[in-house]
Design a protein around this motif. Structure first.
Motif, PDB file in Angstrom:
ATOM      1  N   LEU A   1      43.248  24.149  40.299  1.00 46.70           N
ATOM      2  CA  LEU A   1      43.289  24.539  38.892  1.00 46.70           C
ATOM      3  C   LEU A   1      43.720  25.986  38.718  1.00 46.70           C
ATOM      4  N   ILE A   2      43.805  26.704  39.813  1.00 43.68           N
ATOM      5  CA  ILE A   2      44.183  28.119  39.714  1.00 43.68           C
ATOM      6  C   ILE A   2      45.689  28.222  39.919  1.00 43.68           C
ATOM      7  N   PRO A   3      46.397  28.625  38.898  1.00 38.23           N
ATOM      8  CA  PRO A   3      47.843  28.773  39.067  1.00 38.23           C
ATOM      9  C   PRO A   3      48.179  29.957  39.962  1.00 38.23           C
ATOM     10  N   GLU A   4      49.444  30.099  40.259  1.00 42.75           N
ATOM     11  CA  GLU A   4      49.868  31.240  41.059  1.00 42.75           C
ATOM     12  C   GLU A   4      49.563  32.536  40.322  1.00 42.75           C
ATOM     13  N   ASP A   5      49.594  33.647  41.032  1.00 41.10           N
ATOM     14  CA  ASP A   5      49.245  34.957  40.471  1.00 41.10           C
ATOM     15  C   ASP A   5      49.951  35.156  39.120  1.00 41.10           C
ATOM     16  N   ASP A   6      49.129  35.532  38.127  1.00 39.28           N
ATOM     17  CA  ASP A   6      49.717  35.683  36.793  1.00 39.28           C
ATOM     18  C   ASP A   6      48.745  36.454  35.906  1.00 39.28           C
ATOM     19  N   CYS A   7      49.089  36.626  34.607  1.00 38.10           N
ATOM     20  CA  CYS A   7      48.243  37.310  33.624  1.00 38.10           C
ATOM     21  C   CYS A   7      48.305  36.547  32.297  1.00 38.10           C
ATOM     22  N   LEU A   8      47.224  36.664  31.563  1.00 42.88           N
ATOM     23  CA  LEU A   8      47.231  36.137  30.204  1.00 42.88           C
ATOM     24  C   LEU A   8      46.941  37.307  29.266  1.00 42.88           C
TER      25      LEU A   8
ATOM     26  N   SER B   1      20.941  39.686  51.150  1.00 46.63           N
ATOM     27  CA  SER B   1      21.426  38.327  51.405  1.00 46.63           C
ATOM     28  C   SER B   1      22.643  38.042  50.526  1.00 46.63           C
ATOM     29  N   VAL B   2      23.331  37.014  50.898  1.00 43.71           N
ATOM     30  CA  VAL B   2      24.538  36.630  50.165  1.00 43.71           C
ATOM     31  C   VAL B   2      24.347  35.216  49.628  1.00 43.71           C
ATOM     32  N   GLU B   3      24.487  35.101  48.319  1.00 45.35           N
ATOM     33  CA  GLU B   3      24.410  33.770  47.707  1.00 45.35           C
ATOM     34  C   GLU B   3      25.806  33.162  47.673  1.00 45.35           C
ATOM     35  N   ILE B   4      25.861  31.862  47.932  1.00 42.29           N
ATOM     36  CA  ILE B   4      27.150  31.160  47.932  1.00 42.29           C
ATOM     37  C   ILE B   4      27.115  30.095  46.849  1.00 42.29           C
ATOM     38  N   HIS B   5      28.076  30.166  45.945  1.00 46.23           N
ATOM     39  CA  HIS B   5      28.132  29.200  44.840  1.00 46.23           C
ATOM     40  C   HIS B   5      29.482  28.492  44.878  1.00 46.23           C
ATOM     41  N   PRO B   6      29.464  27.153  44.940  1.00 40.04           N
ATOM     42  CA  PRO B   6      30.750  26.446  44.858  1.00 40.04           C
ATOM     43  C   PRO B   6      31.436  26.765  43.533  1.00 40.04           C
ATOM     44  N   TRP B   7      32.724  26.877  43.571  1.00 38.75           N
ATOM     45  CA  TRP B   7      33.473  27.215  42.366  1.00 38.75           C
ATOM     46  C   TRP B   7      34.389  26.057  42.032  1.00 38.75           C
ATOM     47  N   ILE B   8      35.394  26.328  41.278  1.00 37.69           N
ATOM     48  CA  ILE B   8      36.221  25.246  40.745  1.00 37.69           C
ATOM     49  C   ILE B   8      37.199  24.713  41.781  1.00 37.69           C
ATOM     50  N   ASN B   9      37.836  23.650  41.453  1.00 39.99           N
ATOM     51  CA  ASN B   9      38.899  23.107  42.285  1.00 39.99           C
ATOM     52  C   ASN B   9      40.056  24.107  42.333  1.00 39.99           C
ATOM     53  N   PRO B  10      40.384  24.588  43.498  1.00 44.63           N
ATOM     54  CA  PRO B  10      41.430  25.615  43.581  1.00 44.63           C
ATOM     55  C   PRO B  10      42.770  25.171  43.004  1.00 44.63           C
TER      56      PRO B  10
ATOM     57  N   MET C   1      45.344  39.060  26.331  1.00 50.48           N
ATOM     58  CA  MET C   1      44.186  39.009  25.450  1.00 50.48           C
ATOM     59  C   MET C   1      43.537  37.630  25.444  1.00 50.48           C
ATOM     60  N   GLU C   2      43.549  37.019  26.614  1.00 48.47           N
ATOM     61  CA  GLU C   2      42.979  35.674  26.663  1.00 48.47           C
ATOM     62  C   GLU C   2      42.450  35.419  28.070  1.00 48.47           C
ATOM     63  N   TYR C   3      41.191  34.984  28.125  1.00 50.01           N
ATOM     64  CA  TYR C   3      40.641  34.619  29.432  1.00 50.01           C
ATOM     65  C   TYR C   3      41.226  33.283  29.888  1.00 50.01           C
ATOM     66  N   PRO C   4      41.654  33.216  31.125  1.00 53.07           N
ATOM     67  CA  PRO C   4      41.993  31.880  31.624  1.00 53.07           C
ATOM     68  C   PRO C   4      40.725  31.046  31.783  1.00 53.07           C
ATOM     69  N   ASP C   5      40.888  29.767  31.911  1.00 54.97           N
ATOM     70  CA  ASP C   5      39.721  28.876  31.974  1.00 54.97           C
ATOM     71  C   ASP C   5      38.824  29.164  33.176  1.00 54.97           C
ATOM     72  N   PHE C   6      39.450  29.604  34.246  1.00 53.91           N
ATOM     73  CA  PHE C   6      38.679  29.788  35.484  1.00 53.91           C
ATOM     74  C   PHE C   6      38.108  31.208  35.596  1.00 53.91           C
ATOM     75  N   TRP C   7      38.295  32.013  34.579  1.00 55.39           N
ATOM     76  CA  TRP C   7      37.856  33.423  34.653  1.00 55.39           C
ATOM     77  C   TRP C   7      36.352  33.502  34.909  1.00 55.39           C
ATOM     78  N   ILE C   8      35.979  34.353  35.809  1.00 58.38           N
ATOM     79  CA  ILE C   8      34.553  34.522  36.138  1.00 58.38           C
ATOM     80  C   ILE C   8      34.011  35.692  35.329  1.00 58.38           C
ATOM     81  N   HIS C   9      33.036  35.400  34.508  1.00 61.46           N
ATOM     82  CA  HIS C   9      32.482  36.442  33.636  1.00 61.46           C
ATOM     83  C   HIS C   9      31.278  37.108  34.277  1.00 61.46           C
TER      84      HIS C   9
END
Lengths: 358, 899
Positions: free
Chosen positions: A341-348, A330-339, A350-358
């Protein structure tokens, strides 16, 4: 002897049955004039909003699309405001960054091309946003095709993954007209060169509905539509490369950002016809052709054809995480953050962005 | 010059009996009896007359000598009684003939029922004349003095020096006996409907043919009948036609007639004067066929061996016919009650074989016919080294049965049953099946000399089933079904109050019951939900009257009126739309649900019919006709070609009845003693509420079909030239048609307009149509045939421009039907080796070798779009393909047999 007779009969029968055939039908449409094609989208989201101008090509003589440069492009609203667009790359014209449309207002696109023609769209009312009603998902397989760089042959791959469906219900007379776009959110880490144990934390989005023939639900059911496929999320990270994604160390998180664009009647009719045209193929006996009606016309030569659409839509984005559970298939569906809040494709670094999924 | 010795020889033969008698030995006379031959000689001398007979009929009989002294009439009666003979007196000559019961089975010339007169004139005349000629079958020389005799009415006629005769009889069925001294007697079953011509051939030796060469209708029938725009063919005429795949094909044959065309090379159905295929009522034994094709149009579903006659009416359709707007094709099967012995005939071809079994159950009281065809194409598909074809199959069968029963002398019952089945499987992905099931009961009653009635009950069922099972996608496996049921009751009378009136009147009730579509998931994982379109039911009630009036020798008038009343029955869901908007989900104002049996919608209308003939002289006439027809059932198809999966749909509040008005004018002229027919016809047909489709219309499983269908109007007009040579070694015809067929949408809403509401050519607009057909009899057994057809290419809508939008390649199509496919032309040839002429041949067979598309032209049948799958690198794109059915010369061979 028996074999020989059999061979002869098969040969004879082949002659009989294989008389019919299909071959490419050549008809030369060269000489037809080039007409303007408009692809414009104005939303209630933060700008810039783009308008793409190009020319048609005669069927059977397709070459690289000719873009229309040096045109004057501006948008007016029903309150008398004028917004001028600037050409950033050949054929692409953008509004200022701080401009966004407003629900309830009507907008008109104006174009003056270097060849002297003036075009204008019908007034486009920006409709209220659409609320997502429900998502569903299943774990299955999907076929993808790719072209060999060496032989140019088309190959197919069957990839395991999650199909995501949109469930939309409506009452008669209250049909929500919208189109959707689904983007796969992916995150990955990149080892910083010559610096062991140091990482860039990167993210990107990829158009997950790119291979779908339809971007509006099928309304023929009358009172609602369930399980309209809006995207496919490959399960194995190793398969992502088959989707032409870059060869990154993507993790196993599968997240989908869904954007719904409300449509007024004209835009809806255009997208409906577009979907029908894209799926109306492979039928024998020449089916009735699907003709797309543009909402743009030529002002100084009304009979001149114009193609494409100027769309004023309010956009609503949602994001969900999809987690496959092999134990229960089965597939679980979890609502995530307000999109938003996700900036355009980028990198940080040595730092997790706030929306990073661990 | 060659005829002189032959006539002399025939004359010699004619007098041979008396010569033979005079050479008999007088010693054969005893005191009180006299030998038959001698008696007849005496009677000839005494009464100065000529008596024709065969010596063996009388030489074994002894007659009282007193017979010679009797008056000739009494003497003949005595001879008849003692020798078991019949006699007729023609022009003072006496012909003795074997009596029906006493004679052994003659060497029959065939069991085919010969229909004399036009089937459309059935019941119109109380008496009719059979005229024609009797020829030597081997030399085709006329036989002078041959006798054509009907034993029941004891009516006969003898042939003149040219072998010609004329015989008038009440209309009905007879066993004619044709005899000539020195030749084998021949018997022929005939159904006399109206005046007509026949040709009989007799064999002098040990040769015999199984069929007559017939002209089964009056030679000048095309001139003298009031009905115009009619093509009629009997079984023999059909056999002369070039066939498809070595087999005669009823539907294909008619597409070679003026004003009749097909959209594609092998599309189902046919188009008459610019009408769509569903505008034709194809009646098989009085019940309609909803799909007339096997193998998607390759072969028609009507077994040609079963066919007795076929009539196609393109205009001036009699009032007893209705239901469809364009044309009526009336197919009659079987040979009636005159099956004297059990026969089996059939044919073996490369694609299919067929067999027909006919037998009397009770002589002249009940007969039974059973015909069947079946294909056997699967086995070689599996042997073709092509993966798709190996996994494909295609096949069909059909079974026809007919039972004729004479309940009493005046009541005849005909029971008919039919089933056809087609299946095709392409790869493992797609299975098609479709069926036709037909049944009918017909009771003909001859109430008195002037009144007869026909009572009909009919049932027709058409259903198709489609299974789509794409590989790797069990979630997309589904089945789609559709079902059409048609029930018919019809009772009509034919009444002839006087010689100048010929009336028909009756009532007709039809019940339609359609299950337009049902989708069923085939797997547990199938994502497609079960769904069923709303069932449709309706009644069509009608009453009709017609009268053909002979105004004078030159003029005849046919007037008719038909009233139809249509009731759409519940359960039904009727949506009402806002009038100021086009039909869409947004403009639905209300939805009304009707319960079972409720009347949801009604329509009605008068359908006047008019025909007029003015004979300019014996060989030419002018005709005029007008007819209106309402059609309440339509085939919904968003393709140009009729396909098995198209949807039959009843008229409702949105889909209004199709109405056609047609006026036709024709000039008919025969030459060369009626052996060369010519005609010129012009017609104008106006159509109301003809169905067209909005851009991108979807048909299958569309609950909101009214949103995709447009009620348009249209007109068709044309000029048809026709010339046919009916007799001689060279027969055939040439036909040329110039026609146009235009349609126009009328909606104020751009979404529901086609080409901005301007007229555009319909799918059936093919202005120039030429057919040349020739059959040449090289000898009695060898026949060559050739057919050339030419058509203007049919209109198509083609992509003109492409453009990119959001990464997709989109297409701008031309205006509807503004381009044309290349012109169509094809030459077919055939050669037939007829059956062996020997009498003692046990079975008889013919071989037909044919070559279709002699010069291998690739005539495009369809243009369609095929998707190139979108790849990771590129979005999906489309390519335009043409499909042609026969792209190379196609040889076929067929063996037909009978025994």
């Amino acid at each position: 002897m028996v074999k020989k007779i059999k061979y002869q009969l098969v040969l004879l029968s082949s002659i009989l049955l294989l008389q019919g055939c299909q071959e490419i039908y050549e008809h030369n449409m060269a000489g037809l004039p080039d007409y303007l094609v408009v692809q414009g989208l104005l939303t209630n989201q933060q700008g810039p909003h783009g308008v793409r101008l190009s020319y048609t090509t005669p069927y059977g003589n397709e070459t690289n699309t000719d873009m229309v440069s040096d045109a004057q492009v501006w948008i007016t609203d029903n309150e008398g405001n004028e917004i001028y667009l600037e050409e950033s790359t050949p054929g692409w014209y953008y509004t200022p960054n701080d401009f966004n449309g407003e629900v309830g207002k009507t907008y008109v696109l104006h174009i003056a091309t270097p060849d002297g023609y003036i075009y204008q769209s019908d007034p486009q009312e920006m409709m209220p946003p659409i609320n997502l009603q429900n998502l569903d998902a299943e774990f299955t397989t999907e076929v993808f095709y790719f072209e060999s760089n060496v032989s140019s042959r088309i190959y197919q791959d069957i990839i395991e993954g999650t199909k995501v469906y949109l469930e939309t219900l409506w009452e008669q007379g209250d049909i929500p007209k919208f189109r959707f776009k689904a983007e796969l959110y992916l995150q990955y880490t990149v080892t910083v060169t010559d610096m062991p144990e140091t990482w860039d934390y990167c993210w990107m989005t990829w158009n997950a509905s790119r291979f779908l023939p339809r971007d509006i639900p099928d309304y023929s059911g009358g009172t609602g539509y369930q399980n309209h496929e809006i995207g496919f999320l490959p399960y194995n990270t190793s398969d992502l490369i088959y989707l032409s994604l870059p060869d990154h160390s993507f993790d196993n998180n599968r997240t989908l950002i869904t954007t719904l664009y409300s449509l007024n009647d004209e835009s809806f009719a255009f997208h409906q016809a577009k979907n029908a045209q894209l799926t109306n193929e492979g039928k024998f006996f020449d089916p009735i052709a699907v003709q797309l009606q543009s909402n743009i016309h030529c002002v100084n030569e009304p009979e001149r054809k114009v193609f494409g659409l100027f769309e004023a839509s309010s956009a609503t984005a949602f994001s969900h995480r999809f987690v496959y559970k092999p134990a229960t298939d089965s597939v679980e569906i979890h609502p995530w953050i307000n999109p938003e809040l996700i900036p355009e494709d980028d990198c940080l670094y040595m730092e997790y962005p706030d929306f990073w999924i661990h | 010059m060659r005829t002189v010795p032959i006539v002399f020889f025939i004359l010699s033969l004619s007098f041979l009996p008396s010569a033979f008698c005079s050479s008999q030995n007088p010693e054969s006379l005893s005191a009180d009896t006299i030998q038959g031959n001698s008696l007849l000689e005496l009677l000839e001398r005494k009464h100065s007359t000529t008596i024709f007979y065969k010596a063996e009929w009388v030489e074994q009989h002894q007659f009282p000598t007193g017979v010679a002294a009797m008056p000739i009439e009494e003497a003949i009666e005595q001879i008849k009684e003692i020798a078991g003979l019949n006699s007729i007196n023609i022009d003072g000559m006496i012909f003795l003939l074997p009596a029906e019961s006493s004679s052994p089975d003659p060497i029959s010339s065939g069991n085919d029922l010969l229909v004399i007169g036009s089937p459309s004139e059935y019941g119109r005349y109380s008496r009719a004349a059979i005229s024609g000629e009797v020829l030597d079958a081997a030399t085709y020389e006329p036989l002078f003095g041959a006798v054509v005799y009907e034993p029941v009415t004891e009516t006969g006629a003898s042939t003149d020096f040219e072998g010609k005769f004329s015989l008038e009889l009440p209309v009905g069925e007879y066993n004619l006996r044709i005899s000539y001294v020195g030749y084998d007697e021949k018997r022929q079953r005939v159904r006399l409907i109206s005046n007509g011509e026949v040709r009989f051939e007799l064999f002098s030796g040990a040769t015999q043919l199984d069929e007559f060469t017939i002209i089964a209708r009056r030679a000048e029938d095309n001139i003298s009948r009031t009905q115009m725009s009619m093509v009629s063919m009997d079984s023999q005429a059909l056999k002369e036609l070039p066939g498809s795949f070595g087999e005669q094909d009823i539907v294909r044959s008619f597409t070679m007639m003026p004003g009749v065309q097909t959209v594609g090379e092998f599309g189902s159905g046919f188009n008459v004067r610019g009408g769509s295929a569903d505008q034709n009522l194809i009646l098989v034994e009085n019940v309609p066929l909803f799909n007339s094709s096997h193998l998607f149009g390759l072969i028609s579903v009507i077994n040609p061996d079963m066919v007795n006659n076929v009539t196609l009416m393109k205009a001036g359709v009699p009032a007893k016919y209705g239901e469809r707007a364009s044309a009526v094709m009336d197919v009659r099967l079987g040979n009636g009650l005159d099956q004297e012995k059990t026969t089996v005939e059939g044919g073996i071809g490369l694609i299919n074989s067929r067999v027909l079994f006919e037998t009397p159950i009770v002589e002249e009281k009940a007969t039974f016919s059973l015909g069947a065809r079946s294909s056997y194409s699967d086995w070689f598909l599996t042997n073709i080294p092509n993966e798709d074809l190996m996994n494909s199959s295609v096949g069909f069968y059909d079974i026809s049965s007919l039972l004729n029963i004479a309940i009493t002398q005046n009541h005849r019952l005909t029971l008919f049953g039919y089933r056809s089945f087609d299946r095709s499987n392409f790869g493992d992905d797609l299975d098609y099946e479709y069926f036709n099931n037909l049944a009918s009961l017909r009771l003909n009653s001859f109430l008195n000399e002037r009144l007869s009635s026909t009572f009909l009950m009919g049932f027709s069922n058409y259903q198709y089933q489609l299974d789509e099972k794409p590989e790797f996608y069990p979630e997309a496996h589904y089945r789609m079904n559709s079902n059409v049921n048609y029930r018919n009751l019809k009772w009509y009378f034919s009444y002839y109050p006087s010689d100048v009136h010929n009336m028909e009147f009756g009532i007709n009730a039809i019940h339609y019951d359609i299950e337009p579509g049902k989708i069923t998931p085939l797997e547990q994982v199938t994502q497609i939900h079960q769904r069923e379109m709303e069932r449709e039911q309706a009644m069509e009630l009608s009453a009709f009257f017609s009268d053909e009036i002979s105004l004078n020798e030159r003029m005849a008038l046919e007037i008719g009126l038909r009233y139809t009343h249509y009731l759409q029955l519940g359960p039904a869901t009727v949506r009402e739309y806002e009038s100021e908007k086009p039909y869409s989900f947004d403009s639905i104002r209300d939805t009304i649900h009707y319960a079972s049996g409720d009347i949801a919608t009604t329509y009605g209308g008068l359908e006047p019919r008019l025909g007029f003939r003015y004979s300019l002289n014996e060989f030419s006439s002018v005709k005029l006709s007008y007819n209106r027809a309402n059609q309440y059932i339509n085939l919904i198809s968003n393709t140009s070609v009729m396909a098995p999966t198209d949807l039959w749909k009843l008229s409702d509040s949105h889909l209004k009845p199709l109405k056609s008005d047609q006026v036709a004018l024709g000039y008919f002229r025969n030459f060369m003693d009626n052996s060369l027919e010519t005609s010129v016809e012009v017609y104008y047909k106006k159509l109301h509420n003809v169905i067209e489709y909005r851009s991108g219309a979807e048909v299958a499983m569309n609950d909101f079909l009214e949103m995709d269908v447009i009620n348009a109007k249209g007109y068709n007009y044309g000029l048809e030239l026709f010339m046919r040579k009916n007799s001689g070694d060279l027969t055939g015809w040439a036909s040329y048609t110039y026609s146009t067929s235009q349609r126009r949408s009328q909606s104020p809403f751009p979404e529901m307009q086609i080409n901005n509401n301007t007229y555009f050519p319909s799918n059936y607009d093919r202005p120039h149509n030429l057919t040349l057909n020739a059959n040449y009899h090289l000898s009695r057994r060898w026949r060559m045939g050739a057919t050339f057809t030419y058509n203007t290419g049919r209109p198509v809508t083609l992509p003109e421009l492409t453009y990119r939008y959001n990464g997709n390649m989109l297409i701008y199509y031309s205006d509807r039907n503004s381009h044309r496919l290349p012109d169509y032309h094809r030459l077919d040839i055939s050669i037939t080796l007829g059956e062996n002429l020997r009498v003692n041949q046990r079975g008889k067979g013919t071989w037909t070798f044919s070559l279709m598309n002699v010069y291998g032209r690739k005539n495009p049948f369809s243009v369609f779009y095929k998707s190139e799958p979108g790849t990771i690198q590129t979005p999906r794109s489309f390519e335009l393909y043409q499909l042609y059915i026969i792209g190379r010369p196609l040889p076929t061979i067929t063996y037909n047999f009978s025994f």
